[in-house]
Motif scaffolding. Sequence first.
Motif, PDB file in Angstrom:
ATOM      1  N   UNK A   3       3.879   4.054   4.801  1.00  0.00           N
ATOM      2  CA  UNK A   3       3.049   3.194   5.632  1.00  0.00           C
ATOM      3  C   UNK A   3       1.810   2.829   4.847  1.00  0.00           C
ATOM      4  N   UNK A   4       1.567   1.565   4.660  1.00  0.00           N
ATOM      5  CA  UNK A   4       0.423   1.143   3.851  1.00  0.00           C
ATOM      6  C   UNK A   4      -0.871   1.347   4.610  1.00  0.00           C
ATOM      7  N   UNK A   5      -1.969   1.455   3.837  1.00  0.00           N
ATOM      8  CA  UNK A   5      -3.284   1.670   4.442  1.00  0.00           C
ATOM      9  C   UNK A   5      -3.698   0.491   5.305  1.00  0.00           C
ATOM     10  N   UNK A   6      -3.056  -0.675   5.100  1.00  0.00           N
ATOM     11  CA  UNK A   6      -3.442  -1.873   5.833  1.00  0.00           C
ATOM     12  C   UNK A   6      -2.589  -2.103   7.079  1.00  0.00           C
ATOM     13  N   UNK A   7      -1.645  -1.184   7.373  1.00  0.00           N
ATOM     14  CA  UNK A   7      -0.795  -1.406   8.529  1.00  0.00           C
ATOM     15  C   UNK A   7      -1.122  -0.435   9.643  1.00  0.00           C
ATOM     16  N   UNK A   8      -0.137   0.354  10.061  1.00  0.00           N
ATOM     17  CA  UNK A   8      -0.283   1.149  11.279  1.00  0.00           C
ATOM     18  C   UNK A   8      -1.425   2.158  11.180  1.00  0.00           C
ATOM     19  N   UNK A   9      -1.497   2.909  10.074  1.00  0.00           N
ATOM     20  CA  UNK A   9      -2.485   3.981   9.945  1.00  0.00           C
ATOM     21  C   UNK A   9      -3.898   3.453  10.102  1.00  0.00           C
ATOM     22  N   UNK A  10      -4.151   2.293   9.533  1.00  0.00           N
ATOM     23  CA  UNK A  10      -5.494   1.725   9.554  1.00  0.00           C
ATOM     24  C   UNK A  10      -5.980   1.483  10.986  1.00  0.00           C
ATOM     25  N   UNK A  11      -5.031   1.259  11.899  1.00  0.00           N
ATOM     26  CA  UNK A  11      -5.409   0.905  13.270  1.00  0.00           C
ATOM     27  C   UNK A  11      -5.289   2.075  14.240  1.00  0.00           C
ATOM     28  N   UNK A  12      -4.939   3.265  13.754  1.00  0.00           N
ATOM     29  CA  UNK A  12      -4.855   4.422  14.632  1.00  0.00           C
ATOM     30  C   UNK A  12      -6.241   4.819  15.113  1.00  0.00           C
ATOM     31  N   UNK A  13      -6.353   5.069  16.407  1.00  0.00           N
ATOM     32  CA  UNK A  13      -7.616   5.475  17.005  1.00  0.00           C
ATOM     33  C   UNK A  13      -7.574   6.967  17.324  1.00  0.00           C
ATOM     34  N   UNK A  14      -8.728   7.604  17.499  1.00  0.00           N
ATOM     35  CA  UNK A  14      -8.738   9.022  17.883  1.00  0.00           C
ATOM     36  C   UNK A  14      -7.905   9.301  19.129  1.00  0.00           C
ATOM     37  N   UNK A  15      -7.918   8.379  20.076  1.00  0.00           N
ATOM     38  CA  UNK A  15      -7.123   8.566  21.291  1.00  0.00           C
ATOM     39  C   UNK A  15      -5.628   8.595  20.980  1.00  0.00           C
ATOM     40  N   UNK A  16      -5.204   7.834  19.970  1.00  0.00           N
ATOM     41  CA  UNK A  16      -3.798   7.856  19.553  1.00  0.00           C
ATOM     42  C   UNK A  16      -3.424   9.229  19.006  1.00  0.00           C
ATOM     43  N   UNK A  17      -4.327   9.803  18.215  1.00  0.00           N
ATOM     44  CA  UNK A  17      -4.080  11.129  17.624  1.00  0.00           C
ATOM     45  C   UNK A  17      -4.022  12.185  18.730  1.00  0.00           C
ATOM     46  N   UNK A  18      -4.952  12.117  19.672  1.00  0.00           N
ATOM     47  CA  UNK A  18      -4.974  13.072  20.780  1.00  0.00           C
ATOM     48  C   UNK A  18      -3.695  12.963  21.608  1.00  0.00           C
ATOM     49  N   UNK A  19      -3.262  11.737  21.878  1.00  0.00           N
ATOM     50  CA  UNK A  19      -2.026  11.539  22.648  1.00  0.00           C
ATOM     51  C   UNK A  19      -0.812  12.077  21.900  1.00  0.00           C
TER      52      UNK A  19
END
Length: 313
Positions: A3-19
């Motif tokens: 996964x490139x730094x400019x795709x999904x990972x770049x847009x992950x929010x803390x709430x996504x990680x918590x979920x």
Amino acid sequence: MTISANSIIRHLKPSDIANEARMKRGPAERRTGKKLAIVIVEGSADQLLYTTILDISKCLVITAFGKNNAIQALQILLTNNTPGVMGLVDDDFDSLEERNLRNVNLAVSDTHDLETLLFLASSLDKLLNTLLLPEKREYLVVLCENVRKEIIKLGSPIGFIRWLFQKENVLIDFRNVSFRAFIDHQRLTVDVDACVGEILSRNKGCRMSKQDIQKRLPELMKTAPNPWLLCQGHDLVKILLLIMPQLLSGYAPSNRDEARVYFDQIQQKIPTEARLIEQLIMCYEQDEFRKTNIYKDIKQWENRNSPYQLARS
């Protein structure tokens, strides 16, 4: 999947990680029939280390893709009264800035970051031992001392530059910076002005000019911080790969063809930064981890959060 730094990972929010942490824990607890702790870490290398050194039958290690993400995701989980959660993050420049992020649910690395922890530990000695010819291994102690001395010497100016940018709240991308542009890998010297120039050339529009940096940097470099808190681990990894042939030249076969084979074999063993970090992680000892402050914090967390556990028995 990469996964490139400019795709999904770049847009992950803390709430996504918590979920993600909550969604993974439920099925895992039903599958294992036991309570599982949640450990939030910064990146993939951290995840590799902690899944190696912690008891993964007792916890889930979740990557947050960034320090701020990790801290904020942890806070979301705690605010929602999610039990058995802990964060493990890098110190970065916090200690040098006299900031203390540690709390009852957040532990901070003893050194600048994970990679510096590994370089300071016997992981480096074990890796270098595998690179030496059997008849040269009696010189391992001398080699290890020299390697640590040289990578810290070359890494410190870059650490000061990074620290200056952090003090000025200037975001700099080091990913495309070429260390060959300012490190003489044969003389083992660093050209600080060339380093600044290379960094700025890769970061067009930086609000600090070369003149600004040259004016501020000397004063900062007069300080004498702990180099293992100053140097960034990824910088040391890049430096070691760059200067490895020079550092090992005195231990290589005297025959030119045999020397070429020797260095080709080293290149095959540690061809990339990621592979070097993996090798160091695989060499990291449980006994050394138990001597760290982060381990002490984990044990104290366990005492407060029974029945949740992280450390191996």
